[in-house]
Design a protein around this motif. Structure first.
Motif, PDB file in Angstrom:
ATOM      1  N   ARG A 183       0.825  -1.207   0.000  1.00  0.00           N
ATOM      2  CA  ARG A 183       0.000   0.000   0.000  1.00  0.00           C
ATOM      3  C   ARG A 183       0.855   1.251   0.000  1.00  0.00           C
ATOM      4  O   ARG A 183       0.553   2.242  -0.685  1.00  0.00           O
ATOM      5  CB  ARG A 183      -0.929  -0.004   1.224  1.00  0.00           C
TER       6      ARG A 183
ATOM      7  N   GLN B  67       2.289   1.706  -3.450  1.00  0.00           N
ATOM      8  CA  GLN B  67       1.291   2.258  -4.365  1.00  0.00           C
ATOM      9  C   GLN B  67       1.129   3.759  -4.170  1.00  0.00           C
ATOM     10  O   GLN B  67       1.106   4.531  -5.131  1.00  0.00           O
ATOM     11  CB  GLN B  67      -0.050   1.559  -4.145  1.00  0.00           C
TER      12      GLN B  67
ATOM     13  N   ALA C 192      -2.984   4.096  -7.577  1.00  0.00           N
ATOM     14  CA  ALA C 192      -3.288   2.795  -8.163  1.00  0.00           C
ATOM     15  C   ALA C 192      -3.222   2.804  -9.680  1.00  0.00           C
ATOM     16  O   ALA C 192      -2.968   1.771 -10.307  1.00  0.00           O
ATOM     17  CB  ALA C 192      -4.676   2.339  -7.708  1.00  0.00           C
TER      18      ALA C 192
ATOM     19  N   LEU D  78       0.587   2.179 -10.160  1.00  0.00           N
ATOM     20  CA  LEU D  78       1.124   0.934  -9.602  1.00  0.00           C
ATOM     21  C   LEU D  78       0.062   0.249  -8.744  1.00  0.00           C
ATOM     22  O   LEU D  78      -0.011   0.482  -7.534  1.00  0.00           O
ATOM     23  CB  LEU D  78       2.378   1.221  -8.765  1.00  0.00           C
ATOM     24  N   PRO D  79      -0.753  -0.619  -9.338  1.00  0.00           N
ATOM     25  CA  PRO D  79      -1.720  -1.377  -8.541  1.00  0.00           C
ATOM     26  C   PRO D  79      -1.002  -2.266  -7.526  1.00  0.00           C
ATOM     27  O   PRO D  79       0.122  -2.709  -7.761  1.00  0.00           O
ATOM     28  CB  PRO D  79      -2.453  -2.222  -9.597  1.00  0.00           C
ATOM     29  N   VAL D  80      -1.668  -2.532  -6.423  1.00  0.00           N
ATOM     30  CA  VAL D  80      -1.076  -3.373  -5.382  1.00  0.00           C
ATOM     31  C   VAL D  80      -0.738  -4.762  -5.926  1.00  0.00           C
ATOM     32  O   VAL D  80       0.319  -5.326  -5.611  1.00  0.00           O
ATOM     33  CB  VAL D  80      -2.030  -3.475  -4.178  1.00  0.00           C
TER      34      VAL D  80
ATOM     35  N   ALA E 225       2.453  -4.572  -7.906  1.00  0.00           N
ATOM     36  CA  ALA E 225       3.600  -4.403  -7.010  1.00  0.00           C
ATOM     37  C   ALA E 225       3.979  -5.735  -6.370  1.00  0.00           C
ATOM     38  O   ALA E 225       5.170  -6.051  -6.229  1.00  0.00           O
ATOM     39  CB  ALA E 225       3.274  -3.367  -5.935  1.00  0.00           C
TER      40      ALA E 225
ATOM     41  N   GLN F 159       5.477   2.651 -15.371  1.00  0.00           N
ATOM     42  CA  GLN F 159       5.240   1.883 -14.154  1.00  0.00           C
ATOM     43  C   GLN F 159       6.553   1.459 -13.505  1.00  0.00           C
ATOM     44  O   GLN F 159       6.672   1.454 -12.277  1.00  0.00           O
ATOM     45  CB  GLN F 159       4.399   0.649 -14.470  1.00  0.00           C
TER      46      GLN F 159
END
Length: 263
Positions: A125, A128, A134, A137-139, A142, A157
């Motif tokens: 989190r 992100q 988000a 970089l979505p969780v 990652a 990204q």
């Protein structure tokens, strides 16, 4: 190692206390500004344990004034160093080659993991949020990057991930170029494989059209089907029928009784 973590924690705690003192606020006032309990803020500035990164960020943000944004970066930097010592994993991670020397997915993936550990291994989190949200970089992405399951989906990204890990702007751009180079060569190899497969299919089609018209001509195919003999009985085989080469376009003939030999 205990002495190292104590020193790093002492530096982080000293900076947080200094920021609060210069801001002239109490822990209760900080709690109102940050939404974090006063007890948690006190523990963060006590030097007893590495606090959560989010706590350090909001603590510093609530204490600074205009033109003091540098204090947030400094607090996060001290948190990263304390966190690296606390985890103790960076020493076991191979140091990456220079970005200009990266040629493979494996080298790039290993470098991203190294920078993640060097950045204190923030929570997904936190990664992100520090990457810009988000949409960058979505969780889930990652998580795949830090576990070496995949590379970032784009250069943007990749650079966002590295920024969240504390990589400097200049070095971040070099790693972005490494991502472009690696993925570009992969796409070129994939296109080459597709071209080769297409050429093989075309060669097979040409061979069938030239040497086996019965398989491409509906009437010839019908003739082949109509002329097929029934499956040989148990213990029999049709040597003459199967051994004789079939003429192109000809209809197969049933074997004579003389050609059938009982085993």
């Amino acid at each position: 190692m205990a002495e190292d973590i104590t020193d790093e924690l002492a530096e982080l705690a000293f900076l947080l206390r200094l920021l609060r003192s210069e801001a002239g606020v109490t822990y209760d006032e900080l709690a109102e500004r940050t939404g974090v309990s006063a007890a948690t803020l006190k523990r963060a500035a006590s030097g007893g344990a590495v606090p959560a990164l989010k706590t350090v960020r909001v603590f510093a943000q609530a204490c600074i004034g205009d033109g003091q944004e540098w204090a947030i970066g400094r607090a996060i930097g001290k948190w990263r160093r304390a966190r690296v010592v606390e985890r103790g994993r960076l020493r076991s991670v191979a140091r990456p080659v220079h970005p200009t020397l990266v040629e493979t997915r494996g080298e790039l993936s290993a470098a991203l993991v190294y920078h993640y550990e060097a950045g204190g291994a923030p929570s997904l989190r936190d990664l992100q949020e520090m990457a810009g949200g988000a949409h960058l970089l979505p969780v889930s992405t990652a998580a795949r990057i830090v576990t070496r399951q995949s590379l970032p989906a784009s250069r943007q990204q990749c650079e966002a991930f590295l920024a969240a890990c504390g990589v400097t702007k200049g070095r971040k751009a070099q790693w972005g170029e490494a991502w472009s180079r690696v993925t570009r060569s992969e796409h070129a190899r994939a296109d080459e494989r597709k071209t080769q497969a297409s050429e093989r299919r075309e060669a097979i089609d040409r061979r069938l059209a030239r040497n086996a018209p019965a398989y491409t001509d509906p009437q010839g195919m019908a003739g082949l089907v109509a002329g097929l003999a029934p499956a040989p009985a148990r213990g029999e085989w049709h040597s003459a029928w199967f051994a004789a080469p079939m003429r192109t376009g000809a209809v197969a003939e049933r074997p004579s009784k003389r050609s059938v030999r009982r085993v």
